[in-house]
Design an enzyme around this catalytic site. Structure first.
Site, PDB file in Angstrom:
ATOM      1  N   GLY A   1       0.835  -1.207   0.000  1.00 47.52           N
ATOM      2  CA  GLY A   1       0.000   0.000   0.000  1.00 47.52           C
ATOM      3  C   GLY A   1       0.862   1.247   0.000  1.00 47.52           C
TER       4      GLY A   1
ATOM      5  N   ARG B   1      13.333  10.042  -3.113  1.00 47.58           N
ATOM      6  CA  ARG B   1      14.234  11.184  -3.386  1.00 47.58           C
ATOM      7  C   ARG B   1      15.532  11.054  -2.591  1.00 47.58           C
ATOM      8  NH1 ARG B   1      14.852  15.862  -0.393  1.00 47.58           N
ATOM      9  NH2 ARG B   1      15.468  17.766  -1.496  1.00 47.58           N
TER      10      ARG B   1
ATOM     11  N   VAL C   1      16.872   8.323  -1.338  1.00 44.88           N
ATOM     12  CA  VAL C   1      17.673   7.186  -1.844  1.00 44.88           C
ATOM     13  C   VAL C   1      18.447   7.626  -3.089  1.00 44.88           C
ATOM     14  CG1 VAL C   1      17.515   4.908  -2.958  1.00 44.88           C
ATOM     15  CG2 VAL C   1      16.131   5.399  -0.906  1.00 44.88           C
TER      16      VAL C   1
ATOM     17  N   ARG D   1       1.006  -5.121  -5.119  1.00 47.17           N
ATOM     18  CA  ARG D   1       1.253  -6.293  -4.278  1.00 47.17           C
ATOM     19  C   ARG D   1       1.502  -7.440  -5.259  1.00 47.17           C
ATOM     20  NH1 ARG D   1      -0.595  -4.162   0.707  1.00 47.17           N
ATOM     21  NH2 ARG D   1      -2.371  -2.788   0.479  1.00 47.17           N
TER      22      ARG D   1
ATOM     23  N   ASP E   1       5.626  -5.108   5.806  1.00 51.43           N
ATOM     24  CA  ASP E   1       6.041  -6.486   6.126  1.00 51.43           C
ATOM     25  C   ASP E   1       6.182  -7.399   4.906  1.00 51.43           C
ATOM     26  OD1 ASP E   1       5.898  -5.761   8.695  1.00 51.43           O
ATOM     27  OD2 ASP E   1       4.589  -7.405   9.341  1.00 51.43           O
TER      28      ASP E   1
ATOM     29  N   THR F   1       4.463   2.484   5.544  1.00 49.72           N
ATOM     30  CA  THR F   1       3.068   2.052   5.621  1.00 49.72           C
ATOM     31  C   THR F   1       2.326   2.965   6.582  1.00 49.72           C
ATOM     32  OG1 THR F   1       1.543   0.367   6.459  1.00 49.72           O
ATOM     33  CG2 THR F   1       3.783   0.246   7.278  1.00 49.72           C
TER      34      THR F   1
ATOM     35  N   ASP G   1       0.055   2.116   8.429  1.00 53.42           N
ATOM     36  CA  ASP G   1      -0.514   1.329   9.536  1.00 53.42           C
ATOM     37  C   ASP G   1       0.345   1.251  10.804  1.00 53.42           C
ATOM     38  OD1 ASP G   1      -2.800   0.765   8.199  1.00 53.42           O
ATOM     39  OD2 ASP G   1      -2.189  -1.218   7.500  1.00 53.42           O
TER      40      ASP G   1
ATOM     41  N   ASP H   1       2.493  -0.860  11.565  1.00 46.62           N
ATOM     42  CA  ASP H   1       2.389  -2.242  12.057  1.00 46.62           C
ATOM     43  C   ASP H   1       3.625  -3.083  11.750  1.00 46.62           C
ATOM     44  OD1 ASP H   1       1.981  -2.316   9.343  1.00 46.62           O
ATOM     45  OD2 ASP H   1       0.298  -3.719   9.417  1.00 46.62           O
TER      46      ASP H   1
ATOM     47  N   ARG I   1      -6.442  -2.745   8.634  1.00 48.86           N
ATOM     48  CA  ARG I   1      -7.118  -4.050   8.527  1.00 48.86           C
ATOM     49  C   ARG I   1      -6.722  -4.959   9.681  1.00 48.86           C
ATOM     50  NH1 ARG I   1      -5.812  -6.384   3.090  1.00 48.86           N
ATOM     51  NH2 ARG I   1      -7.121  -4.731   2.278  1.00 48.86           N
TER      52      ARG I   1
HETATM   53  O1  F6P Z   1      -1.491   0.370   3.511  1.00 45.54           O
HETATM   54  C1  F6P Z   1      -2.120  -0.215   4.575  1.00 45.54           C
HETATM   55  C2  F6P Z   1      -3.575  -0.357   4.277  1.00 45.54           C
HETATM   56  O2  F6P Z   1      -4.060   0.904   3.968  1.00 45.54           O
HETATM   57  C3  F6P Z   1      -4.416  -0.977   5.356  1.00 45.54           C
HETATM   58  O3  F6P Z   1      -4.780  -0.107   6.368  1.00 45.54           O
HETATM   59  C4  F6P Z   1      -5.566  -1.467   4.545  1.00 45.54           C
HETATM   60  O4  F6P Z   1      -6.210  -2.496   5.186  1.00 45.54           O
HETATM   61  C5  F6P Z   1      -4.917  -1.940   3.301  1.00 45.54           C
HETATM   62  O5  F6P Z   1      -3.758  -1.162   3.144  1.00 45.54           O
HETATM   63  C6  F6P Z   1      -5.772  -1.816   2.080  1.00 45.54           C
HETATM   64  O6  F6P Z   1      -5.019  -2.146   0.973  1.00 45.54           O
HETATM   65  P1  F6P Z   1      -5.524  -2.257  -0.519  1.00 45.54           P
HETATM   66  O7  F6P Z   1      -4.809  -1.175  -1.251  1.00 45.54           O
HETATM   67  O8  F6P Z   1      -5.097  -3.602  -0.962  1.00 45.54           O
HETATM   68  O9  F6P Z   1      -6.993  -2.077  -0.521  1.00 45.54           O
END
Ligand code: F6P
Length: 324
Positions: free
Chosen positions: A15, A25, A27, A76, A107, A129, A131, A133, A175
């Site tokens: 994401g 930039r 890098v 992804r 991750d 990210t 998140d 996380d 998520r």
């Molecule tokens: O980047 C993290 C995130 O925004 C999460 O909070 C969310 O669940 C997920 O990505 C959504 O990703 P996608 O772009 O696959 O809908």
């Protein structure tokens, strides 16, 4: 003896997050400053496997530090989870004379980076990210901007919620992780925060809390619901039926991933992006740039991903104390 470092690649994966451009930039400019060649790999590992590779120089990253999204695009990539995909990715790097790759992502992206290192291409990960996380780092690029965006939106919903004496459920992203919900919830003085780490689905607790605070004279209620719990619209209907208080849901969604990065995200992105190249120049590989206990540092990718970090329960519980 490791091959001399001449050319590095840079990609963004997973994401997108505000500040990724500032990291790209940093890098590119740090690498150019050190006399290295830089190749931009488009669309993350998918683009690498499709050989979507472009030459970059200092000018390629002009005027992007203030822009959200990622100029390299992102994706992804399922194929990168396979042994064949990982070997092919390393072979393509060799074909394009890419000695090392800086991977900006989360991750999942770092697992790909570790596999690339396993297949002989030096890699460094930079945490990007919204998140927050990634357990081995206290900071991930994009989190600050996403929280600020959420806070601004929640404040606006609060105005109308207060005027109509309503209950408002505001769904924020995350998520699997409740950090955006926790931070934006605390920062907006919200009444309830529902996050995947703690919520057990018992809506009666939420109903009781709303009724209780109404009895204490509170005229409106803000509930922050993390995406991982979801179902905000149907939850609003159920809460309205159970409390008799008009309840509305607002799902903030992808707006939290966009927008100009905050000062903090630009700063962290600049330091972390630059550090990634410094680590490569020091001969390091298979490392993640991290921020721990107030300092920038680096850890082994797989060790970093295997670390555990408890969710800050005390901070989560503070909502109850601070909301009256
Ligand atoms: O980047 C993290 C995130 O925004 C999460 O909070 C969310 O669940 C997920 O990505 C959504 O990703 P996608 O772009 O696959 O809908």
């Amino acid at each position: 003896m490791a091959k001399e470092l001449k050319t590095i690649g840079v990609l963004t994966s997973g994401g997108d997050a505000p500040g990724m451009n500032a990291a790209i930039r940093a890098v590119v400019r740090t690498a150019v400053h050190a006399g290295l060649n830089v190749k931009g790999i488009m669309r993350g590992f998918s683009g690498l496997l499709e050989e979507e590779i472009v030459d970059m120089d200092a000018k390629s990253v002009a005027d992007i530090i203030n822009r959200g999204g990622t100029i390299l695009y992102t994706a992804r990539c399922q194929e990168m989870k396979t042994k064949e995909g990982q070997k092919k990715a390393a072979d393509i790097c060799r074909k394009h004379d890419i000695d090392a790759v800086v991977v900006i992502g989360g991750d999942g992206s770092f697992k790909g980076a570790a596999e690339l290192a396993e297949n002989g291409i030096r890699t460094i990960g930079v945490p990007g990210t919204i998140d927050l996380d990634i357990v081995c780092t206290d900071y991930t690029i994009g989190f600050d901007t996403a929280c600020n965006t959420a806070v601004e939106a929640i404040d606006k919903v609060r105005d109308t919620s207060a005027s109509h004496e309503r209950c408002s459920i505001i769904e924020v992203m995350g998520r699997n992780a409740g950090y955006i919900a926790l931070w934006s919830g605390i920062a907006t003085g919200s009444d309830e925060i529902l996050i995947p780490e703690y919520y057990d689905g018992d809506e009666q607790v939420v109903v009781d809390a709303i009724i209780d605070s109404r009895k204490r004279g509170k005229k409106h209620h803000i509930i922050i619901n993390a995406e991982g719990i979801g179902h905000s619209t149907s939850m609003a209907k159920r809460l309205e039926a159970a409390t008799g208080i008009e309840t509305r849901a607002t799902i903030l969604g992808y707006m939290q991933r966009g927008g100009a990065p905050s000062c903090k995200d630009r700063y962290f992105a600049s330091i972390m992006g630059s550090m990634a190249v410094q680590l490569l120049l020091e001969g390091k590989t298979n490392r993640l740039v991290c921020y721990q206990h107030g300092d920038f540092c680096d850890v082994d990718i797989m060790e970093g991903l295997a670390m555990t970090k408890p969710f800050p329960e005390e901070q989560f519980c503070l909502t109850k104390t601070l909301t009256r």
